[in-house]
Write a protein that holds these residues in place. Structure first.
Motif, PDB file in Angstrom:
ATOM      1  N   ALA A  17     -10.219   9.558 -10.422  1.00 33.55           N
ATOM      2  CA  ALA A  17     -11.564  10.055 -10.715  1.00 33.55           C
ATOM      3  C   ALA A  17     -11.872   9.935 -12.204  1.00 33.55           C
ATOM      4  N   TYR A  18     -10.909  10.222 -13.059  1.00 32.97           N
ATOM      5  CA  TYR A  18     -11.097  10.126 -14.510  1.00 32.97           C
ATOM      6  C   TYR A  18     -11.482   8.702 -14.902  1.00 32.97           C
ATOM      7  N   TYR A  19     -10.767   7.733 -14.360  1.00 33.60           N
ATOM      8  CA  TYR A  19     -11.038   6.328 -14.684  1.00 33.60           C
ATOM      9  C   TYR A  19     -12.160   5.729 -13.850  1.00 33.60           C
ATOM     10  N   GLY A  20     -12.561   6.410 -12.774  1.00 32.72           N
ATOM     11  CA  GLY A  20     -13.640   5.915 -11.934  1.00 32.72           C
ATOM     12  C   GLY A  20     -13.272   4.672 -11.152  1.00 32.72           C
ATOM     13  N   VAL A  21     -12.030   4.642 -10.618  1.00 34.38           N
ATOM     14  CA  VAL A  21     -11.543   3.471  -9.887  1.00 34.38           C
ATOM     15  C   VAL A  21     -10.834   3.896  -8.606  1.00 34.38           C
ATOM     16  N   THR A  22     -10.619   2.952  -7.716  1.00 41.37           N
ATOM     17  CA  THR A  22      -9.806   3.176  -6.525  1.00 41.37           C
ATOM     18  C   THR A  22      -8.345   2.921  -6.877  1.00 41.37           C
ATOM     19  N   LEU A  23      -7.442   3.288  -5.960  1.00 44.56           N
ATOM     20  CA  LEU A  23      -6.017   3.034  -6.203  1.00 44.56           C
ATOM     21  C   LEU A  23      -5.755   1.535  -6.338  1.00 44.56           C
ATOM     22  N   GLU A  24      -6.379   0.726  -5.498  1.00 42.83           N
ATOM     23  CA  GLU A  24      -6.184  -0.731  -5.599  1.00 42.83           C
ATOM     24  C   GLU A  24      -6.693  -1.275  -6.929  1.00 42.83           C
ATOM     25  N   GLU A  25      -7.844  -0.798  -7.391  1.00 39.77           N
ATOM     26  CA  GLU A  25      -8.350  -1.221  -8.697  1.00 39.77           C
ATOM     27  C   GLU A  25      -7.409  -0.768  -9.809  1.00 39.77           C
ATOM     28  N   TRP A  26      -6.881   0.446  -9.682  1.00 36.22           N
ATOM     29  CA  TRP A  26      -5.934   0.984 -10.665  1.00 36.22           C
ATOM     30  C   TRP A  26      -4.698   0.102 -10.774  1.00 36.22           C
ATOM     31  N   ARG A  27      -4.188  -0.346  -9.641  1.00 34.86           N
ATOM     32  CA  ARG A  27      -2.983  -1.187  -9.634  1.00 34.86           C
ATOM     33  C   ARG A  27      -3.200  -2.535 -10.318  1.00 34.86           C
ATOM     34  N   GLN A  28      -4.424  -3.003 -10.366  1.00 31.42           N
ATOM     35  CA  GLN A  28      -4.729  -4.295 -10.977  1.00 31.42           C
ATOM     36  C   GLN A  28      -5.011  -4.201 -12.477  1.00 31.42           C
ATOM     37  N   ARG A  29      -5.181  -2.986 -12.988  1.00 34.78           N
ATOM     38  CA  ARG A  29      -5.591  -2.801 -14.380  1.00 34.78           C
ATOM     39  C   ARG A  29      -4.403  -2.780 -15.325  1.00 34.78           C
ATOM     40  N   SER A  30      -4.671  -3.140 -16.559  1.00 36.34           N
ATOM     41  CA  SER A  30      -3.703  -3.009 -17.637  1.00 36.34           C
ATOM     42  C   SER A  30      -3.945  -1.667 -18.321  1.00 36.34           C
ATOM     43  N   PHE A  31      -2.894  -0.990 -18.694  1.00 35.32           N
ATOM     44  CA  PHE A  31      -3.024   0.313 -19.330  1.00 35.32           C
ATOM     45  C   PHE A  31      -3.520   0.214 -20.771  1.00 35.32           C
ATOM     46  N   GLY A  32      -3.148  -0.841 -21.476  1.00 34.05           N
ATOM     47  CA  GLY A  32      -3.492  -0.983 -22.891  1.00 34.05           C
ATOM     48  C   GLY A  32      -4.948  -0.774 -23.240  1.00 34.05           C
ATOM     49  N   PRO A  33      -5.893  -1.392 -22.541  1.00 38.96           N
ATOM     50  CA  PRO A  33      -7.304  -1.224 -22.897  1.00 38.96           C
ATOM     51  C   PRO A  33      -7.834   0.199 -22.734  1.00 38.96           C
TER      52      PRO A  33
END
Length: 94
Positions: A17-33
């Motif tokens: 909810a904080y990032y405004g994404v689904t779990l699948e979207e979260w898994r595809q993201r890089s943490f650095g940005p």
């Protein structure tokens, strides 16, 4: 760089909810940005160094919400090791 090798497995509902994404979207993201630009070099240097010799540690950093605003977090990193003491994965709590 550690973040280039990391693979995200799970995030709870509060984080998603904080990032405004689904779990699948979260898994595809890089943490650095997600890290505030003023904190990025300090965080990257520490994470890369501790990846090689992984004790539990904590680090304060600002993380970007889905709406682009930042909030300060204390991030606790806990390594999970196998029976031989080798690092298997990290658990993070913010």
């Amino acid at each position: 760089m550690y973040w280039a090798r990391a693979r995200t497995l799970y995030a709870n509902r509060v984080a998603l909810a904080y990032y405004g994404v689904t779990l699948e979207e979260w898994r595809q993201r890089s943490f650095g940005p997600e890290v505030h630009p003023d904190d990025f070099d300090r965080v990257q240097t520490l994470v890369d160094r501790l990846w090689r010799t992984p004790p539990p540690y904590e680090l304060e950093m600002r993380l970007r919400r889905g709406d682009g605003t930042y909030r300060c977090f204390l991030v606790r990193y806990s390594p999970l090791r196998d029976a031989q003491g080798q690092l298997i994965r990290w658990y993070l709590a913010c």
